[in-house]
Enzyme design. Structure first.
Site, short mmCIF file in Angstrom:
data_model
loop_
_atom_site.label_atom_id
_atom_site.label_comp_id
_atom_site.label_asym_id
_atom_site.label_seq_id
_atom_site.Cartn_x
_atom_site.Cartn_y
_atom_site.Cartn_z
N HIS A 131 4.87 -69.69 -68.93
CA HIS A 131 6.70 -68.85 -69.27
C HIS A 131 6.51 -68.51 -70.38
O HIS A 131 5.53 -68.27 -71.19
CB HIS A 131 7.46 -69.68 -68.51
CG HIS A 131 7.61 -69.84 -67.08
ND1 HIS A 131 6.83 -71.19 -66.50
CD2 HIS A 131 8.05 -68.81 -65.85
CE1 HIS A 131 7.19 -71.28 -64.65
NE2 HIS A 131 7.79 -69.46 -64.84
N LYS A 135 12.32 -69.64 -72.32
CA LYS A 135 12.50 -70.73 -71.25
C LYS A 135 12.77 -72.28 -71.24
O LYS A 135 11.68 -72.92 -72.58
CB LYS A 135 10.91 -71.01 -70.41
CG LYS A 135 11.11 -71.49 -69.14
CD LYS A 135 10.73 -71.47 -67.58
CE LYS A 135 10.29 -72.29 -66.38
NZ LYS A 135 12.68 -72.37 -66.25
#
Length: 233
Positions: A131, A135
């Site tokens: 990600h 995040k």
């Protein structure tokens, strides 16, 4: 449909764009520092806030008879409390670690593959998720949902980050640039490898799925999942 957005970061802005394109109106944008909230204007709330704020947002919505779509991850230690609040207030609730339509199909594919591989002892499993660097939680909620799907359908009993324990699914979490989300599950043996992978190309898929879920949830009572929304048996 009148939608309130709890959390107005990048995902909130994408939700607004897609909601408006589908003929809905955004009646509230609730973020850090927002104090006055008019729940009477809302047909449904969509929460993509922060792990610290999510449960309070959800509880307030239930207390004010507002259905909730929750896509925030990292708060699930209070998930059972949220379900209790929903039931107590005759509310409506959908939580998903990932609202992407493709990911929810991927969840079901993952379960089926786990069933098929369950008796094949020569294969070892591994999971990787990638990600963007902003995040906050790791592993991702999507990775945890995938691991739970494997555990339900195999002899694996747990998951852990970067481990080699028996009957435990190892998850590697990487944070690279602006990556929207990539999840890979691999089964490796001495003779071959089997791999399934989902790659998101942007935030649009997550936002679209959340709006579709909100459209589906209005006028319902109870706790549901994306399997209900997509009629995945």
């Amino acid at each position: 449909m009148r939608i309130a957005l709890f959390g107005y970061g990048k995902m909130g802005k994408m939700l607004e764009q897609i909601a408006v394109s589908r003929g809905h109106s955004i009646v509230a944008k609730i973020d850090v520092g927002t104090k006055a909230i008019d729940f009477n204007k809302m047909d449904v709330a969509i929460d993509f806030s922060t792990p610290d704020a999510a449960y309070g947002n959800i509880k307030s919505c239930f207390e004010n008879s507002v259905p909730v779509i929750s896509g925030t991850t990292g708060w699930l230690s209070k998930f059972d409390d949220a379900i209790a609040q929903c039931t107590e207030n005759n509310g409506a609730f959908i939580y998903a670690s990932n609202f992407s339509l493709g990911v929810n199909i991927f969840f079901e594919l993952n379960k089926q593959l786990a069933k098929m591989m369950a008796g094949l002892k020569d294969y070892s499993i591994a999971m990787e998720e990638i990600h963007h660097t902003q995040k906050l939680d790791a592993p991702s909620g999507t990775a945890i949902t995938l691991a739970e799907g494997i555990i339900e359908n195999s002899e694996y009993t747990n998951w852990k980050m970067e481990n080699n324990q028996e009957n435990t699914i190892p998850i590697t979490a990487k944070r690279i640039g602006k990556t929207p989300g990539t999840h890979t599950i691999s089964y490796d043996s001495a003779v071959d490898s089997i791999e399934i992978k989902h790659t998101a190309h942007g935030r649009e898929g997550f936002a679209l799925g959340a709006i579709i879920a909100a459209e589906w949830l209005v006028d319902k009572t109870g706790v549901f999942t994306m399997k209900d929304v997509l009629n995945l048996s």
